[in-house]
Scaffold this motif. Structure first.
Motif, PDB file in Angstrom:
ATOM      1  N   LEU A 116       0.835  -1.208   0.000  1.00 41.95           N
ATOM      2  CA  LEU A 116       0.000   0.000   0.000  1.00 41.95           C
ATOM      3  C   LEU A 116       0.868   1.256   0.000  1.00 41.95           C
ATOM      4  O   LEU A 116       0.520   2.259  -0.623  1.00 41.95           O
ATOM      5  CB  LEU A 116      -0.911   0.002   1.224  1.00 41.95           C
ATOM      6  N   LEU A 117       1.995   1.192   0.683  1.00 41.26           N
ATOM      7  CA  LEU A 117       2.869   2.364   0.764  1.00 41.26           C
ATOM      8  C   LEU A 117       3.667   2.586  -0.513  1.00 41.26           C
ATOM      9  O   LEU A 117       3.933   3.721  -0.888  1.00 41.26           O
ATOM     10  CB  LEU A 117       3.817   2.219   1.961  1.00 41.26           C
ATOM     11  N   PHE A 118       4.085   1.513  -1.172  1.00 42.95           N
ATOM     12  CA  PHE A 118       4.856   1.647  -2.401  1.00 42.95           C
ATOM     13  C   PHE A 118       3.977   1.901  -3.607  1.00 42.95           C
ATOM     14  O   PHE A 118       4.456   2.343  -4.643  1.00 42.95           O
ATOM     15  CB  PHE A 118       5.706   0.388  -2.654  1.00 42.95           C
ATOM     16  N   GLY A 119       2.722   1.592  -3.511  1.00 44.33           N
ATOM     17  CA  GLY A 119       1.811   1.823  -4.629  1.00 44.33           C
ATOM     18  C   GLY A 119       1.836   0.678  -5.620  1.00 44.33           C
ATOM     19  O   GLY A 119       2.666  -0.218  -5.572  1.00 44.33           O
ATOM     20  N   GLY A 120       0.879   0.721  -6.554  1.00 44.04           N
ATOM     21  CA  GLY A 120       0.729  -0.357  -7.524  1.00 44.04           C
ATOM     22  C   GLY A 120       1.754  -0.342  -8.638  1.00 44.04           C
ATOM     23  O   GLY A 120       2.048  -1.369  -9.216  1.00 44.04           O
ATOM     24  N   GLU A 121       2.352   0.815  -8.948  1.00 43.31           N
ATOM     25  CA  GLU A 121       3.227   0.866 -10.106  1.00 43.31           C
ATOM     26  C   GLU A 121       4.659   0.448  -9.803  1.00 43.31           C
ATOM     27  O   GLU A 121       5.480   0.359 -10.690  1.00 43.31           O
ATOM     28  CB  GLU A 121       3.255   2.281 -10.690  1.00 43.31           C
ATOM     29  N   SER A 122       4.993   0.195  -8.537  1.00 45.68           N
ATOM     30  CA  SER A 122       6.390  -0.078  -8.217  1.00 45.68           C
ATOM     31  C   SER A 122       6.743  -1.556  -8.245  1.00 45.68           C
ATOM     32  O   SER A 122       7.775  -1.938  -7.756  1.00 45.68           O
ATOM     33  CB  SER A 122       6.729   0.504  -6.845  1.00 45.68           C
ATOM     34  N   GLY A 123       5.933  -2.405  -8.816  1.00 45.81           N
ATOM     35  CA  GLY A 123       6.294  -3.819  -8.901  1.00 45.81           C
ATOM     36  C   GLY A 123       5.149  -4.642  -9.438  1.00 45.81           C
ATOM     37  O   GLY A 123       4.085  -4.135  -9.761  1.00 45.81           O
ATOM     38  N   THR A 124       5.391  -5.899  -9.527  1.00 44.16           N
ATOM     39  CA  THR A 124       4.365  -6.790 -10.063  1.00 44.16           C
ATOM     40  C   THR A 124       3.351  -7.132  -8.991  1.00 44.16           C
ATOM     41  O   THR A 124       3.628  -7.050  -7.791  1.00 44.16           O
ATOM     42  CB  THR A 124       5.014  -8.092 -10.569  1.00 44.16           C
ATOM     43  N   ALA A 125       2.193  -7.549  -9.424  1.00 48.22           N
ATOM     44  CA  ALA A 125       1.142  -7.942  -8.491  1.00 48.22           C
ATOM     45  C   ALA A 125       1.531  -9.222  -7.756  1.00 48.22           C
ATOM     46  O   ALA A 125       1.183  -9.408  -6.585  1.00 48.22           O
ATOM     47  CB  ALA A 125      -0.166  -8.144  -9.242  1.00 48.22           C
TER      48      ALA A 125
END
Length: 169
Positions: A116-125
């Protein structure tokens, strides 16, 4: 009122005591402290360490964004170290450290919150899901381990630490 009438000068130095014949401390004179003789909790500590190892392997395998990669490597390394430390203590018939187990639970909470802190765009699901699963397991194992250590310490006998040196008797 002090009723201590012992006098060290009244002791006969030539009296026979234990006939060991030297100044060496024997096993009969030493009381070993073994609070965890069954090595309880070693599997739990190993599981925490394996969670950390899995987190590092997952980070290398899935190759997420740099922020998520280093988060997984550092937290995984910390979980591996925490698990290894408590495993070592428990395998040597000591209690594990409740503080270290609590730290493992806190690291697990960080893993649950980090996507949640790094956000969705900073890695794979897949990396985010793996971190959450490892985090939830670390919270469960760490919390259970800390509570078990605390309860076992309460139930343990008092520590016997004396070494009796009878050479001067």
């Amino acid at each position: 009122m002090n009723d201590d009438t012992r006098d060290a000068s009244g002791h006969d130095p030539d009296a026979k005591h234990d006939e060991r014949g030297g100044r060496d401390v024997t096993t009969r004179d030493r009381i070993e402290h073994q609070p965890n003789p069954d090595e309880r909790g070693t599997r739990l500590s190993a599981a925490i360490g394996l969670l950390g190892l899995w987190l590092v392997v997952q980070a290398v395998w899935l190759n997420p964004a740099p922020g998520r990669f280093w988060n997984a490597v550092l937290v995984g390394g910390a979980l591996l170290a925490v698990g290894a430390y408590n495993f070592h203590r428990r395998a040597n018939e000591e209690f594990g450290s409740a503080g270290v187990a609590t730290f493992a639970a806190l690291l697990g909470l960080w893993l649950v919150a980090s996507p949640l802190l790094f956000g969705g765009e900073s890695g794979t699901a897949a990396a985010a899901a793996g971190e959450v699963v490892v985090g939830l397991l670390a919270v469960g194992f760490g919390t259970y381990s800390a509570v078990a250590i605390r309860n076992r310490r309460k139930e343990a006998d008092a520590r016997s630490t004396a070494t009796y040196d009878r050479t001067g008797q």
